[in-house]
Design an enzyme around this catalytic site. Structure first.
Site, PDB file in Angstrom:
ATOM      1  N   MET A  98      44.480  40.731  53.263  1.00 59.88           N
ATOM      2  CA  MET A  98      45.885  40.881  53.215  1.00 59.88           C
ATOM      3  C   MET A  98      46.157  42.237  54.145  1.00 59.88           C
ATOM      4  O   MET A  98      47.242  42.768  54.306  1.00 59.88           O
ATOM      5  CB  MET A  98      46.438  41.188  52.027  1.00 59.88           C
ATOM      6  CG  MET A  98      46.217  39.678  51.157  1.00 59.88           C
ATOM      7  SD  MET A  98      47.462  39.579  49.832  1.00 59.88           S
ATOM      8  CE  MET A  98      47.158  41.174  48.915  1.00 59.88           C
ATOM      9  N   ALA A 129      45.727  46.134  55.795  1.00 57.99           N
ATOM     10  CA  ALA A 129      45.416  47.571  54.949  1.00 57.99           C
ATOM     11  C   ALA A 129      43.906  47.639  55.134  1.00 57.99           C
ATOM     12  O   ALA A 129      43.277  47.931  53.796  1.00 57.99           O
ATOM     13  CB  ALA A 129      46.050  47.634  53.708  1.00 57.99           C
ATOM     14  N   HIS A 142      36.561  45.898  53.464  1.00 58.87           N
ATOM     15  CA  HIS A 142      36.557  44.889  54.320  1.00 58.87           C
ATOM     16  C   HIS A 142      35.729  44.771  55.739  1.00 58.87           C
ATOM     17  O   HIS A 142      35.280  43.775  55.871  1.00 58.87           O
ATOM     18  CB  HIS A 142      38.086  45.031  54.865  1.00 58.87           C
ATOM     19  CG  HIS A 142      39.190  44.763  54.254  1.00 58.87           C
ATOM     20  ND1 HIS A 142      40.099  45.892  53.469  1.00 58.87           N
ATOM     21  CD2 HIS A 142      39.641  43.734  53.064  1.00 58.87           C
ATOM     22  CE1 HIS A 142      40.881  45.301  52.638  1.00 58.87           C
ATOM     23  NE2 HIS A 142      40.557  44.052  52.646  1.00 58.87           N
ATOM     24  N   GLN A 179      51.080  34.926  46.038  1.00 63.27           N
ATOM     25  CA  GLN A 179      50.267  35.523  45.020  1.00 63.27           C
ATOM     26  C   GLN A 179      50.776  36.691  44.223  1.00 63.27           C
ATOM     27  O   GLN A 179      50.014  37.576  43.306  1.00 63.27           O
ATOM     28  CB  GLN A 179      49.037  35.752  45.340  1.00 63.27           C
ATOM     29  CG  GLN A 179      48.685  36.769  46.532  1.00 63.27           C
ATOM     30  CD  GLN A 179      47.529  36.951  47.117  1.00 63.27           C
ATOM     31  OE1 GLN A 179      47.038  36.011  47.862  1.00 63.27           O
ATOM     32  NE2 GLN A 179      46.338  37.603  46.954  1.00 63.27           N
ATOM     33  N   ARG A 218      44.840  49.308  47.439  1.00 67.18           N
ATOM     34  CA  ARG A 218      45.965  49.903  46.742  1.00 67.18           C
ATOM     35  C   ARG A 218      45.635  51.529  46.400  1.00 67.18           C
ATOM     36  O   ARG A 218      46.505  52.071  45.847  1.00 67.18           O
ATOM     37  CB  ARG A 218      46.427  49.199  45.635  1.00 67.18           C
ATOM     38  CG  ARG A 218      47.105  47.826  45.850  1.00 67.18           C
ATOM     39  CD  ARG A 218      47.432  47.024  44.418  1.00 67.18           C
ATOM     40  NE  ARG A 218      48.441  46.053  45.041  1.00 67.18           N
ATOM     41  CZ  ARG A 218      47.869  44.760  45.111  1.00 67.18           C
ATOM     42  NH1 ARG A 218      46.684  44.345  44.707  1.00 67.18           N
ATOM     43  NH2 ARG A 218      48.709  43.781  45.177  1.00 67.18           N
TER      44      ARG A 218
HETATM   45  O1  PAF Z   1      41.632  39.475  48.376  1.00 65.99           O
HETATM   46  C1  PAF Z   1      42.673  39.171  49.084  1.00 65.99           C
HETATM   47  O2  PAF Z   1      42.994  40.095  49.924  1.00 65.99           O
HETATM   48  C2  PAF Z   1      43.600  37.991  48.891  1.00 65.99           C
HETATM   49  O3  PAF Z   1      43.613  37.620  47.813  1.00 65.99           O
HETATM   50  C3  PAF Z   1      43.108  36.973  49.875  1.00 65.99           C
HETATM   51  C4  PAF Z   1      41.681  36.267  49.602  1.00 65.99           C
HETATM   52  C5  PAF Z   1      43.170  37.428  51.217  1.00 65.99           C
HETATM   53  C6  PAF Z   1      44.033  36.050  49.751  1.00 65.99           C
HETATM   54  O4  PAF Z   1      45.250  36.318  50.032  1.00 65.99           O
END
Ligand code: PAF
Length: 316
Positions: free
Chosen positions: A58, A60, A65, A92, A219
């Site tokens: 998502m 950020a 990542h 979500q 976060r």
């Molecule tokens: O883990 C996340 O960042 C989100 O839940 C994902 C897997 C990208 C789905 O929006």
């Protein structure tokens, strides 16, 4: 519009600045171009074609990542294609959660991805992902989506699985990599792939932590210095639980619970020792592989973390 790469297309994959695509047709073009140009890449014309690997995010982006992307590069191979998706998925987020304020910085994220092995960034807007508005037909995480995270964020995992399946259909990866920090999400994705016959290999990547144990999370940026200090109680509790692995399941949870009880300014949503496949809580006399999961709020920031524990019977 396709944002062009700033480095030569035949640069080493690990050196490339990714191509940024925003629409479905741009993504398809990037996939076609890879299919045609693949043999020109470093493996040479006779090398195996490589796989397409996806890392869904998502945005950020943080080092956790980037580690996923590095692993994706390894999975894809030099002739493969690594796609990173950046999409803040409204489905979500529950009412009162941080959908509006969730940090969004596409240029900053793309800059961070330079040199870690991403070929393409797919950064769609909500109308690209959901052209007909909110989807009528959605994926249900079933039982997995009703416990733990599901109790505190009803519908969250259904929203995650719905977008993950859509992105899998759009990106068409061979391999999808997810962080182990979001353990329940990873379990739900594995289960969806198995239950719905999605032909994608799901790879879990270990949590990346700060030197003091704090699990990396987008976060964490919300935490003040004092809150960040208090947030260390989560990883400390998990470590205490793991250190009590030879005291049986009850010993593990009690050890972790004690750390959380003593922590100031940490409001625990749940602490649970669960079966790593079903997410069912294990019995007090359980021994074997389990996952110790914690979710807590520090100030207004909700954090989650987990730790695998090999529980053996209490010998005392
Ligand atoms: O883990 C996340 O960042 C989100 O839940 C994902 C897997 C990208 C789905 O929006």
């Amino acid at each position: 519009m396709i944002t062009q790469t700033t480095t030569s297309p035949d640069a080493e994959p690990a050196q490339r600045t990714p191509l940024v695509v925003r629409t479905r047709s741009e993504l398809r073009d990037a996939q076609m171009r890879w299919a045609i140009a693949g043999p020109l890449e470093p493996g040479g014309p006779d090398a195996a074609p490589g796989q397409r690997a996806v890392v869904m995010t998502m945005g950020a982006l943080h080092d956790g990542h980037l580690e996923l992307v590095r692993r994706a590069r390894e999975e894809a191979g030099p002739n493969g294609q690594v796609v990173v998706t950046i999409f803040v998925n409204p489905l979500q987020f529950g009412a009162g959660e941080d959908l509006e304020t969730y940090p969004r910085d596409l240029d900053g994220d793309v800059a961070k991805l330079a040199g870690v092995g991403a070929d393409v960034v797919f950064a769609p807007t909500p109308d690209v992902v959901y052209p007909d508005g909110d989807p009528v037909v959605r994926v249900s995480a079933g039982r997995i989506g009703e416990v733990l995270e599901g109790e505190h964020r009803p519908g969250h995992l259904d929203g995650v699985l719905t977008v993950v399946l859509k992105l899998m259909h759009l990106v068409r990866p061979d391999v999808a990599l997810f962080g182990e920090k979001d353990a329940q999400q990873l379990l739900a994705v594995r289960r969806m792939v198995r239950d719905l016959e999605v032909s994608v290999e799901v790879v879990g990547v270990p949590t990346v932590r700060e030197a003091d144990g704090l699990a990396l999370s987008s976060r964490n940026a919300y935490l003040s210095a004092g809150e960040r200090e208090r947030a260390l109680a989560l990883s400390r509790a998990l470590a205490a639980g793991a250190a009590a692995a030879d005291r049986g399941a009850a010993g593990v949870t009690n050890a972790a619970r004690q750390v959380l009880d003593e922590a100031e300014g940490v409001v625990v949503d749940y602490l649970a020792l669960v079966d790593p496949v079903t997410v069912d809580a294990v019995a007090d006399d359980f021994s074997g592989s389990a996952l110790l999961l914690v979710a807590a709020r520090v100030g207004s920031t909700r954090l989650i973390d987990n730790q695998a524990v090999e529980v053996s019977p209490d010998q005392r």
